[in-house]
Design a protein around this motif. Sequence first.
Motif, PDB file in Angstrom:
ATOM      1  N   GLU A 159      36.209  34.407  49.340  1.00 45.27           N
ATOM      2  CA  GLU A 159      34.998  34.653  48.555  1.00 45.27           C
ATOM      3  C   GLU A 159      34.308  35.939  48.990  1.00 45.27           C
ATOM      4  O   GLU A 159      33.677  36.627  48.200  1.00 45.27           O
ATOM      5  N   VAL A 160      34.438  36.274  50.288  1.00 43.79           N
ATOM      6  CA  VAL A 160      33.839  37.525  50.778  1.00 43.79           C
ATOM      7  C   VAL A 160      34.474  38.712  50.078  1.00 43.79           C
ATOM      8  O   VAL A 160      33.815  39.655  49.640  1.00 43.79           O
ATOM      9  N   ASP A 161      35.826  38.670  49.939  1.00 40.06           N
ATOM     10  CA  ASP A 161      36.534  39.756  49.242  1.00 40.06           C
ATOM     11  C   ASP A 161      36.042  39.882  47.806  1.00 40.06           C
ATOM     12  O   ASP A 161      35.864  40.981  47.281  1.00 40.06           O
ATOM     13  N   LYS A 162      35.849  38.718  47.181  1.00 39.60           N
ATOM     14  CA  LYS A 162      35.460  38.732  45.773  1.00 39.60           C
ATOM     15  C   LYS A 162      34.071  39.344  45.580  1.00 39.60           C
ATOM     16  O   LYS A 162      33.800  40.040  44.620  1.00 39.60           O
ATOM     17  N   LYS A 163      33.156  39.090  46.540  1.00 40.03           N
ATOM     18  CA  LYS A 163      31.767  39.511  46.361  1.00 40.03           C
ATOM     19  C   LYS A 163      31.490  40.904  46.895  1.00 40.03           C
ATOM     20  O   LYS A 163      30.558  41.576  46.453  1.00 40.03           O
ATOM     21  N   HIS A 164      32.247  41.334  47.879  1.00 40.78           N
ATOM     22  CA  HIS A 164      31.901  42.582  48.552  1.00 40.78           C
ATOM     23  C   HIS A 164      32.975  43.656  48.421  1.00 40.78           C
ATOM     24  O   HIS A 164      32.992  44.594  49.194  1.00 40.78           O
ATOM     25  N   SER A 165      33.877  43.528  47.489  1.00 39.99           N
ATOM     26  CA  SER A 165      34.881  44.560  47.239  1.00 39.99           C
ATOM     27  C   SER A 165      34.764  45.018  45.794  1.00 39.99           C
ATOM     28  O   SER A 165      34.401  44.232  44.911  1.00 39.99           O
ATOM     29  N   ASP A 166      35.082  46.282  45.538  1.00 35.88           N
ATOM     30  CA  ASP A 166      35.166  46.720  44.149  1.00 35.88           C
ATOM     31  C   ASP A 166      36.482  46.207  43.576  1.00 35.88           C
ATOM     32  O   ASP A 166      37.316  45.641  44.274  1.00 35.88           O
ATOM     33  N   ASN A 167      36.666  46.429  42.271  1.00 38.14           N
ATOM     34  CA  ASN A 167      37.866  45.895  41.619  1.00 38.14           C
ATOM     35  C   ASN A 167      39.144  46.448  42.226  1.00 38.14           C
ATOM     36  O   ASN A 167      40.147  45.745  42.350  1.00 38.14           O
ATOM     37  N   ALA A 168      39.144  47.726  42.610  1.00 35.46           N
ATOM     38  CA  ALA A 168      40.338  48.338  43.206  1.00 35.46           C
ATOM     39  C   ALA A 168      40.688  47.639  44.521  1.00 35.46           C
ATOM     40  O   ALA A 168      41.856  47.312  44.780  1.00 35.46           O
ATOM     41  N   GLY A 169      39.685  47.418  45.359  1.00 36.99           N
ATOM     42  CA  GLY A 169      39.943  46.747  46.632  1.00 36.99           C
ATOM     43  C   GLY A 169      40.399  45.325  46.439  1.00 36.99           C
ATOM     44  O   GLY A 169      41.286  44.831  47.159  1.00 36.99           O
ATOM     45  N   ARG A 170      39.835  44.643  45.450  1.00 33.56           N
ATOM     46  CA  ARG A 170      40.210  43.252  45.211  1.00 33.56           C
ATOM     47  C   ARG A 170      41.636  43.134  44.673  1.00 33.56           C
ATOM     48  O   ARG A 170      42.355  42.191  44.997  1.00 33.56           O
ATOM     49  N   VAL A 171      42.076  44.090  43.828  1.00 33.45           N
ATOM     50  CA  VAL A 171      43.444  44.024  43.318  1.00 33.45           C
ATOM     51  C   VAL A 171      44.456  44.307  44.420  1.00 33.45           C
ATOM     52  O   VAL A 171      45.539  43.721  44.456  1.00 33.45           O
ATOM     53  N   VAL A 172      44.085  45.201  45.370  1.00 29.99           N
ATOM     54  CA  VAL A 172      44.972  45.463  46.513  1.00 29.99           C
ATOM     55  C   VAL A 172      45.129  44.201  47.347  1.00 29.99           C
ATOM     56  O   VAL A 172      46.230  43.832  47.756  1.00 29.99           O
ATOM     57  N   ARG A 173      44.017  43.528  47.598  1.00 30.66           N
ATOM     58  CA  ARG A 173      44.059  42.296  48.388  1.00 30.66           C
ATOM     59  C   ARG A 173      44.820  41.206  47.645  1.00 30.66           C
ATOM     60  O   ARG A 173      45.575  40.438  48.239  1.00 30.66           O
TER      61      ARG A 173
END
Length: 1085
Positions: free
Chosen positions: A252-266
Amino acid sequence: MHFQQAESAGPGAEEQKPKDFTQKSSSLPFGQDLALDSITGPTYLTAQTLVQQVAYTLSDKIFAYSANSFDLDVAVKYWQQQGEKNAFGYETGVTSLETRTGAGAIALGYMFSKDYDLTKRHIPQSIVASSSTLHYLRPVLDQLSLLYAVANPLIAHIAAVDYTANSAAGLVTDYVSSLTLAEELGLGLVCSPSVFEAQHMALFATLLSSILPTIHTYDGISVGRETARLVDTLDQTRLHNSYQAVLQAVSEVDKKHSDNAGRVVRLLQAFNDEFGEDYKLFDYYGHEEPESVLVVFGTVEASLAAQVATALAKDGDKLGVVNVRVYRPFVEEAFLEVLPKSTQNIAVLGQVKDEAAVFDPAEYSNLFSDVLATVQFSVDRNVQVTDVKYSREQVWTPSNILDVFQQIYGEKTQSEEVRSYVDILNTADVRQYTFWNLDETPAANAPVALGKLFSSDSSKNVFVRTGHDNLVRGGTVRTDIRNADYTIEAPYSVEQADVTFVGDETLLQEFDVLNNVKGDSSLIVKLPGAKDEDIEKRLSPALRKTILGKDVELFVLDPTLSESVVKDPSLETYLTQLAFLKIAREDLLTSGLSKLAAINGSSDIFAKLTGELETALREIDVPVSWGVVDEDVQPIHLPSDVNVNSFTAFDRIEPEPATLLKSWAVAAKGLSFKEAYGTDALLRPDLGVKTFVAHIKEHRRLTPLSYDRNIFHIEFDLGDSGLKYAIGEALGIHAENNKAEVEEFIKWYGLNPDEIVEVPSREDANVLVNRTVYQSLIQNVDIFGRPPKRFYEALAEFADDENERKELLTLGGPEGAGEFKRRAEVDTITFADVLLDFPSAHPSFHDIVRIVSPMKRREYSIASSQHVTPNSVSLLIVTVNWVDPKGRDRFGQATRYLNDLSVGSPVTVSVKPSVMKLPPKTTAPIIMAGLGTGLAPFRAFVQERAYQKQQGHEIGEVLLYMGARHQREEYLYGEEWEAYQDAGIITLLGRAFSRDQPQKIYIQDRMRQSLTDIRKAYLANEGSFYLCGPTWPVPDVTEVLQEAIEVEHKAKIAAGSSEGKPKKVDSRREIETLKEAQRYVLEVY
């Protein structure tokens, strides 16, 4: 004896037909439906099927926008009809919608409706569509993007295909619509680079939709529809478990504190961890230190460019390719990470809408803009970026991908000479086959059936793809098959075929077929009626020269030399399959026929056609003179491939034959002015055979009146008809419907019996026959026959009542198979009954003539010899009658007609040849086994033998075995047989009456009791064996003959010398040998 079952309503009246290989849609594996739970492990699938599996498994609802022929939703609709459940435990909703303004509004309204079940908010909603739909979906997707935080995940699986009327291409591969929409609306965009990754990428795109609305796109013309073997396919359970596992791995931390680019990488990292893969947002292939790199997006583009670059790099060419797997979000750092540091030139292979955009210097491709921005702002060295634009009409092959490298990079290769071709396949390990045909021919589906046969070998990987060009010759179809020992990627038409089949010689005038063949390959051309001396005239000079130059083996398939195909043209597909196997895979002509028969046809048909193949298929010697072409012959440049403009065969809308009701004046004009109207007065002009009129001479019942079976002898006086018949032939009875029933139907249906109807001839639709309504129902229209499924479907068009229309369509479709079978086999429903059951469906009489089957002649074995009775012909008939569940008396149409005839009545008849023929030598013994009315041809045989003896000829032994239930009631022609036995004509009479004693005695038992006589007559004296009657005793009777062969063999060994080890006899093979020598003849039904 009746050896062709009637189509009239009666138990078991419908003939057994060979199994058809039907293709529902080219988007399905081998064109056929498959169960949802069959998608697992190693199996044959198409990319479109995999995409639909992911959508059905992981969606609450699927909103499908598919043109009828595109079939993008054919699998999900089938699964829904079968009641299949998704991963969440309920049936996925499938809604098929039209592509028009407002498309997508229903999906948006569904997600935000007041009564929507909020417990399903986490479950994705899916759109299945082609790229042509995206323009109409744009307003809805725009709104959804703004509301996405409170919406369901939305994934749009988009087949990159559109139809354009502005060019000759027809169907085009369209990525530009997805690229533009994703960029302008901020949508996710994922592309499947091959069929092998289609399932994973469809799943990844579904996961990505948990972050932002996502488009998953893939090739919609070739790769999406190619049947291929996938080894590790995820079933529903694994799909769902992996889906949940990846979502849980993204915190959930990734979802809330990353932009879309960072979230797709993760997300991609978690995806790789789950599957043990190494997928990247951008994939690099080629030289380790390239100077020039090509950037591509698209299924075929990615696959071919990667393979061509790898092949060039092996030769030292410093070239590479970056494949864009995830275009949006465009993660610049990920792109730069895979771009080799040695890169000096980047060319972007970017799709634009049309050719005008290709040549417009002010227009750039979407992909070029992203790559240029990334390189300019992030690379500190001088790297040149160019835009290589191509239109949606472009069809990619290894050769034109190679052209792109050479065009852009100015032959910066290590090779000494310029390449003109790069083969990404090892043609020594991959067998490639190409079939060209007109889609209306019976053999059009033959290659797909063969592909399914090849797929039964689990050690091989088979790939089957089909393309339709409906603008050539009224519909042309090309099918390619590749058969490899390992997994290959070849998303382009076969260019080096080992065997090529051309099903219509006119296609050789339309396409440069031999441009796609390998040197020293084989070419099979169907040339009906071609003589060896005519072959050269039927092939063009250029074609002949290429055949010689490429050392191509030429074979001609002539279906007119196959007796079976001449009788039934629909068998041509099976002959084609056998001809291909003979040239390409002769090993399967023996080992694979049972598997092929399970796919289509039948073992008996294939066995028969295999024998006829020896004459129907022949090799043509190619003379050296074919290499010389006259100087005045101008070369003709033809296309090497079909232009795929359809996914289905051409839908021919044929004009309906004239069957309108007319007045008596029409017929009168035709008869009065015969030359002007082209009128011929014939006995039965609607029949395609020569007919005669005979008259009933004798009608004699052979069974007691108290017996439940009416078997009768009927004799016809031939008079001056000129009818001639040979021993063993059959008499065709052109029966009529019962007059009382016809009059009752005319009255009930409200017809005028005297109106004229113009009916097409049975054999030639261009020949019209004038008859009254009454005559048509008496002699032409099988109104009291058994209706097939297609009749219910055709009748539905006339139903005014919606419930009746739906019921008729159900009975005519697969879902009504059980009820249809009950109506046909239990209720024995007729055409007239169906019209009575569905009163709102009331077609006019000219429509009845069109949709009701025509009456057929019934053929019976002749029970007399014309040498003995020169002016008459006899038959042995059993009436077919029963009582249906409603208590109505039912009758077989022809036997009822014959039984009702009185002495002197005229009958229209014809003669049909048969396999039941006496041996050429009168001294050759004959062994006959007849059950019931199967004794008919043997009465003719015995009469002929008696005639031969009377003429002074020496005759061989005559062994007659007869079978029936009771001697007192069914001793058919008993007194005649005994008289012939007393006269020395019949040497052995074996009578088997099964129910006259406690233990049942059958015909095979009497044969076994006289095995010594059979050995002498059949084997020692080289006699012939005949069996006529029902099929059930064939195995038992054949077993007795095999015993005779084995006993005779042992006796010869015992009586012979002991030199060498005696060989064991193969009695089954011996029976086959006897069959080929026409000494083992069956006429069974």
